[in-house]
Design a protein around this motif. Structure first.
Motif, PDB file in Angstrom:
ATOM      1  N   ALA A  41      31.551  53.726  51.089  1.00 31.65           N
ATOM      2  CA  ALA A  41      30.572  53.385  50.659  1.00 31.65           C
ATOM      3  C   ALA A  41      30.998  51.900  49.631  1.00 31.65           C
ATOM      4  O   ALA A  41      31.582  52.701  48.575  1.00 31.65           O
ATOM      5  N   THR A  42      30.724  50.910  49.732  1.00 30.39           N
ATOM      6  CA  THR A  42      31.409  49.869  48.883  1.00 30.39           C
ATOM      7  C   THR A  42      30.434  48.734  48.736  1.00 30.39           C
ATOM      8  O   THR A  42      29.429  48.670  49.491  1.00 30.39           O
ATOM      9  N   GLY A  43      30.666  47.870  47.623  1.00 31.56           N
ATOM     10  CA  GLY A  43      29.846  46.795  47.431  1.00 31.56           C
ATOM     11  C   GLY A  43      30.436  45.717  48.238  1.00 31.56           C
ATOM     12  O   GLY A  43      29.648  44.584  48.298  1.00 31.56           O
ATOM     13  N   ARG A  44      31.471  45.808  48.892  1.00 27.29           N
ATOM     14  CA  ARG A  44      31.892  44.704  49.734  1.00 27.29           C
ATOM     15  C   ARG A  44      31.042  44.423  50.970  1.00 27.29           C
ATOM     16  O   ARG A  44      30.363  45.273  51.623  1.00 27.29           O
ATOM     17  N   ASP A  45      31.207  43.301  51.411  1.00 24.52           N
ATOM     18  CA  ASP A  45      30.751  43.047  52.755  1.00 24.52           C
ATOM     19  C   ASP A  45      31.735  43.800  53.861  1.00 24.52           C
ATOM     20  O   ASP A  45      32.798  43.938  53.730  1.00 24.52           O
TER      21      ASP A  45
END
Length: 289
Positions: A41-45
């Motif tokens: 679960a990441t803030g990245r694309d």
């Protein structure tokens, strides 16, 4: 017993050199061997999230953009929570009024209006989080990393916003003065309603649809798999991880986590430079948390 592990990436799963350590990889594989699902679960694309996982042969569900989208192992989209185009224009108007650099994370990848600004922002991020690194080394490291990522540079974001097939998943803005400058702007943006505003590093704020948060997304994926939140473990280090730490039955904060994150989590593990994720996973397995 834990049946699903949700891990943040930057400052958590990834070491300071932005890679997955052998120790962390082996811990994840051991969990999967025992029938425990693992997701990031990441803030990245997703185009930014996949490379470090593929480098070590890890394949898993991705929750990207802080919960704006979830993608399964086969690349199929499970759900999307995008920001309405009218609201996007209002957000960008506010950011422009403060002369901030920002990027758009979309269903068509990441868009930036300035390659030098993007490099500068990423260099400053690395320089502040990698111990004993010189600024020159940080520039080299940032340049090498950014060349691997799919980013489209445009002079005007209007063409992206008006494109009928492109949805805006997240807007991220940076300022090297940090939260003393960004917090008042975040408060101004919150007046628009139906937005979720958080931060993954001291020098940024991240703007999402109000349903796009990691806690909601992890819960949504767990429900699709028939797993209760009591059977979910979440681990993270920063403010954008707190929503999933709050709802997970088992939650770990990294040793390098922000103070509020450590207060939110039930357990504490080592830093991302000390294989904190792997150690937390082995503890969950050994102690049957």
């Amino acid at each position: 017993m834990v049946k699903l592990i949700a891990s943040d990436m930057d400052g958590t799963l990834l070491s300071p050199n932005l890679s997955v350590s052998e120790y962390n990889k082996e811990a994840i594989l051991e969990a999967q061997k025992q029938g425990i699902e693992f997701l990031v679960a990441t803030g990245r694309d997703h185009t930014e999230a996949r490379p470090p996982l593929e480098e070590v042969g890890l394949d898993c569900v991705l929750i990207t953009g802080n919960g704006a989208q979830a993608i399964d192992k086969d690349g199929e989209i499970l759900f999307t929570h995008s920001i309405e185009k009218v609201k996007v224009k209002q957000i960008l108007s506010i950011l422009d009024s403060h002369q901030l650099y920002y990027e758009l994370m979309t269903t068509d990848g990441v868009y930036s209006s300035s390659q030098p600004k993007r490099l500068e922002s990423f260099t400053n991020l690395i320089a502040s989080h990698v111990p004993h690194i010189t600024y020159k080394m940080a520039i080299a490291m940032a340049s090498a990393h950014l060349t691997m990522l799919k980013v489209t540079f445009v002079e005007d974001y209007a063409e992206v916003i008006e494109h009928e097939k492109i949805e805006i998943l997240k807007i991220i803005t940076f300022n090297e003065a940090g939260q003393k400058v960004l917090m008042p702007i975040a408060d101004e943006l919150r007046q628009l309603d139906e937005l979720y505003i958080t931060s993954s590093y001291p020098n940024n704020i991240e703007i999402n649809h109000y349903q796009a948060r990691k806690g909601f997304a992890v819960k949504e994926v767990a429900e699709l798999k028939g797993i209760s939140m009591a059977e979910v473990m979440a681990i993270g280090d920063n403010h954008n991880d707190m929503s999933m730490l709050e709802v997970a039955g088992v939650s770990f904060a990294m040793g390098n986590a922000e103070p509020e994150v450590k207060t939110t989590a039930k357990y504490l593990t080592d830093t991302n430079a000390e294989n904190g994720v792997g150690k937390a996973i082995y503890r969950v397995i050994e102690e049957n948390l």
